[in-house]
Design a protein around this motif. Sequence first.
Motif, PDB file in Angstrom:
ATOM      1  N   MET A   1       1.003  -1.187   0.088  1.00  0.00           N
ATOM      2  CA  MET A   1      -0.133   0.026  -0.024  1.00  0.00           C
ATOM      3  C   MET A   1       0.980   1.201   0.030  1.00  0.00           C
ATOM      4  O   MET A   1       1.935   1.467   0.843  1.00  0.00           O
ATOM      5  CB  MET A   1      -0.909  -0.008   1.155  1.00  0.00           C
ATOM      6  N   PRO A   2       0.586   2.097  -0.968  1.00  0.00           N
ATOM      7  CA  PRO A   2       1.509   3.502  -0.937  1.00  0.00           C
ATOM      8  C   PRO A   2       1.261   4.310   0.354  1.00  0.00           C
ATOM      9  O   PRO A   2       0.278   4.174   0.900  1.00  0.00           O
ATOM     10  CB  PRO A   2       1.103   4.048  -2.227  1.00  0.00           C
ATOM     11  N   SER A   3       2.215   5.089   0.576  1.00  0.00           N
ATOM     12  CA  SER A   3       1.921   5.874   1.562  1.00  0.00           C
ATOM     13  C   SER A   3       1.829   7.454   1.048  1.00  0.00           C
ATOM     14  O   SER A   3       2.879   7.984   0.181  1.00  0.00           O
ATOM     15  CB  SER A   3       2.963   5.784   2.655  1.00  0.00           C
ATOM     16  N   TYR A   4       1.372   8.240   1.617  1.00  0.00           N
ATOM     17  CA  TYR A   4       1.256   9.642   1.287  1.00  0.00           C
ATOM     18  C   TYR A   4       1.629  10.687   2.512  1.00  0.00           C
ATOM     19  O   TYR A   4       1.251  10.300   3.788  1.00  0.00           O
ATOM     20  CB  TYR A   4      -0.194   9.791   0.491  1.00  0.00           C
ATOM     21  N   ASP A   5       2.132  11.712   2.084  1.00  0.00           N
ATOM     22  CA  ASP A   5       2.245  12.937   3.195  1.00  0.00           C
ATOM     23  C   ASP A   5       1.161  13.753   3.250  1.00  0.00           C
ATOM     24  O   ASP A   5       0.826  14.318   2.190  1.00  0.00           O
ATOM     25  CB  ASP A   5       3.730  13.451   2.767  1.00  0.00           C
ATOM     26  N   PHE A   6       0.948  13.916   4.383  1.00  0.00           N
ATOM     27  CA  PHE A   6      -0.468  15.052   4.615  1.00  0.00           C
ATOM     28  C   PHE A   6       0.262  15.794   5.523  1.00  0.00           C
ATOM     29  O   PHE A   6       1.134  15.751   6.403  1.00  0.00           O
ATOM     30  CB  PHE A   6      -1.697  14.374   5.222  1.00  0.00           C
ATOM     31  N   ALA A   7      -0.619  17.129   5.629  1.00  0.00           N
ATOM     32  CA  ALA A   7      -0.221  18.005   6.690  1.00  0.00           C
ATOM     33  C   ALA A   7      -1.684  18.608   7.154  1.00  0.00           C
ATOM     34  O   ALA A   7      -2.769  18.485   6.435  1.00  0.00           O
ATOM     35  CB  ALA A   7       0.370  19.240   6.219  1.00  0.00           C
ATOM     36  N   CYS A   8      -1.649  18.828   8.455  1.00  0.00           N
ATOM     37  CA  CYS A   8      -3.086  19.310   9.044  1.00  0.00           C
ATOM     38  C   CYS A   8      -3.091  20.661   8.974  1.00  0.00           C
ATOM     39  O   CYS A   8      -2.121  21.178   9.370  1.00  0.00           O
ATOM     40  CB  CYS A   8      -3.051  18.779  10.614  1.00  0.00           C
ATOM     41  N   LYS A   9      -4.288  21.489   8.543  1.00  0.00           N
ATOM     42  CA  LYS A   9      -4.256  22.855   8.721  1.00  0.00           C
ATOM     43  C   LYS A   9      -4.632  23.351   9.815  1.00  0.00           C
ATOM     44  O   LYS A   9      -4.232  24.695  10.173  1.00  0.00           O
ATOM     45  CB  LYS A   9      -5.464  23.057   7.684  1.00  0.00           C
ATOM     46  N   SER A  10      -4.902  22.663  10.917  1.00  0.00           N
ATOM     47  CA  SER A  10      -5.323  22.944  12.145  1.00  0.00           C
ATOM     48  C   SER A  10      -4.351  23.237  13.045  1.00  0.00           C
ATOM     49  O   SER A  10      -3.883  24.399  13.657  1.00  0.00           O
ATOM     50  CB  SER A  10      -6.530  22.123  12.552  1.00  0.00           C
ATOM     51  N   CYS A  11      -3.534  22.118  13.173  1.00  0.00           N
ATOM     52  CA  CYS A  11      -2.302  22.081  14.017  1.00  0.00           C
ATOM     53  C   CYS A  11      -0.929  22.056  13.328  1.00  0.00           C
ATOM     54  O   CYS A  11       0.115  22.092  13.935  1.00  0.00           O
ATOM     55  CB  CYS A  11      -2.428  21.066  15.058  1.00  0.00           C
ATOM     56  N   ARG A  12      -0.989  21.902  12.136  1.00  0.00           N
ATOM     57  CA  ARG A  12       0.032  22.134  11.065  1.00  0.00           C
ATOM     58  C   ARG A  12       1.238  20.814  11.178  1.00  0.00           C
ATOM     59  O   ARG A  12       2.170  21.113  10.886  1.00  0.00           O
ATOM     60  CB  ARG A  12       1.027  23.376  11.504  1.00  0.00           C
ATOM     61  N   LYS A  13       0.705  20.046  11.637  1.00  0.00           N
ATOM     62  CA  LYS A  13       1.328  18.669  11.956  1.00  0.00           C
ATOM     63  C   LYS A  13       1.563  17.944  10.417  1.00  0.00           C
ATOM     64  O   LYS A  13       0.580  18.020   9.733  1.00  0.00           O
ATOM     65  CB  LYS A  13       0.853  17.755  12.961  1.00  0.00           C
ATOM     66  N   ALA A  14       2.648  17.810  10.285  1.00  0.00           N
ATOM     67  CA  ALA A  14       2.916  16.556   8.962  1.00  0.00           C
ATOM     68  C   ALA A  14       3.071  15.464   9.435  1.00  0.00           C
ATOM     69  O   ALA A  14       3.684  15.087  10.221  1.00  0.00           O
ATOM     70  CB  ALA A  14       4.325  17.011   8.123  1.00  0.00           C
ATOM     71  N   PHE A  15       2.215  14.454   8.494  1.00  0.00           N
ATOM     72  CA  PHE A  15       2.463  13.077   9.149  1.00  0.00           C
ATOM     73  C   PHE A  15       2.074  12.135   7.831  1.00  0.00           C
ATOM     74  O   PHE A  15       1.956  12.910   6.478  1.00  0.00           O
ATOM     75  CB  PHE A  15       1.181  12.663   9.888  1.00  0.00           C
ATOM     76  N   GLU A  16       2.411  11.028   7.836  1.00  0.00           N
ATOM     77  CA  GLU A  16       1.952  10.036   6.564  1.00  0.00           C
ATOM     78  C   GLU A  16       1.051   8.954   6.940  1.00  0.00           C
ATOM     79  O   GLU A  16       0.721   8.507   7.813  1.00  0.00           O
ATOM     80  CB  GLU A  16       3.703   9.229   6.798  1.00  0.00           C
ATOM     81  N   VAL A  17       0.433   8.888   5.670  1.00  0.00           N
ATOM     82  CA  VAL A  17      -0.662   8.127   5.673  1.00  0.00           C
ATOM     83  C   VAL A  17      -0.488   6.849   4.721  1.00  0.00           C
ATOM     84  O   VAL A  17      -0.320   7.266   3.582  1.00  0.00           O
ATOM     85  CB  VAL A  17      -2.240   8.892   5.487  1.00  0.00           C
ATOM     86  N   ARG A  18      -0.855   5.700   5.041  1.00  0.00           N
ATOM     87  CA  ARG A  18      -0.940   4.538   4.174  1.00  0.00           C
ATOM     88  C   ARG A  18      -2.261   4.302   3.855  1.00  0.00           C
ATOM     89  O   ARG A  18      -2.949   3.878   4.784  1.00  0.00           O
ATOM     90  CB  ARG A  18      -0.169   3.364   4.831  1.00  0.00           C
ATOM     91  N   ARG A  19      -2.541   4.298   2.550  1.00  0.00           N
ATOM     92  CA  ARG A  19      -3.904   3.924   2.016  1.00  0.00           C
ATOM     93  C   ARG A  19      -3.713   3.613   0.608  1.00  0.00           C
ATOM     94  O   ARG A  19      -3.019   3.916  -0.202  1.00  0.00           O
ATOM     95  CB  ARG A  19      -5.028   4.866   2.301  1.00  0.00           C
ATOM     96  N   ARG A  20      -5.042   2.771   0.055  1.00  0.00           N
ATOM     97  CA  ARG A  20      -4.996   2.818  -1.237  1.00  0.00           C
ATOM     98  C   ARG A  20      -5.276   3.805  -1.807  1.00  0.00           C
ATOM     99  O   ARG A  20      -5.543   4.788  -1.607  1.00  0.00           O
ATOM    100  CB  ARG A  20      -6.186   1.895  -1.525  1.00  0.00           C
ATOM    101  N   MET A  21      -4.644   3.752  -3.333  1.00  0.00           N
ATOM    102  CA  MET A  21      -4.897   5.218  -3.973  1.00  0.00           C
ATOM    103  C   MET A  21      -6.299   5.405  -4.287  1.00  0.00           C
ATOM    104  O   MET A  21      -6.438   6.750  -4.419  1.00  0.00           O
ATOM    105  CB  MET A  21      -4.139   4.885  -5.571  1.00  0.00           C
ATOM    106  N   SER A  22      -6.922   4.498  -4.332  1.00  0.00           N
ATOM    107  CA  SER A  22      -8.665   4.720  -4.697  1.00  0.00           C
ATOM    108  C   SER A  22      -9.406   5.256  -3.443  1.00  0.00           C
ATOM    109  O   SER A  22     -10.418   5.769  -3.570  1.00  0.00           O
ATOM    110  CB  SER A  22      -9.242   3.497  -5.219  1.00  0.00           C
TER     111      SER A  22
END
Length: 87
Positions: A1-22
């Motif tokens: 499963m690919p992982s993606y980098d996300f950032a939270c607009k509320s607290c500005r934390k950057a984190f990685e999420v693993r999930r399906r592309m779909s």
Amino acid sequence: MPSYDFACKSCRKAFEVRRRMSDESPVTCPKCASEDTIQLFVTVPTMFTRKIDHPDSPLDDLPGAEKMRKQADVAIHRALKDMGMNP
Ligand SMILES: [Zn+2]
């Protein structure tokens, strides 16, 4: 499963999420549980979280690790800034 980098607009934390592309369900911030998150299109070297090649050596001893980690930090901060956020 690919992982993606996300950032939270509320607290500005950057984190990685693993999930399906779909999978287009909202991504929830692991820190503040906000769904106001955005995907970062920057590549953060995964060697900093997974010491597969050098399981016995401390992360900081890897050649160039410190430099690459700084580049990753800069990339994330630049992406956040582009989106109008000031990390
Ligand atoms: Zn958050």
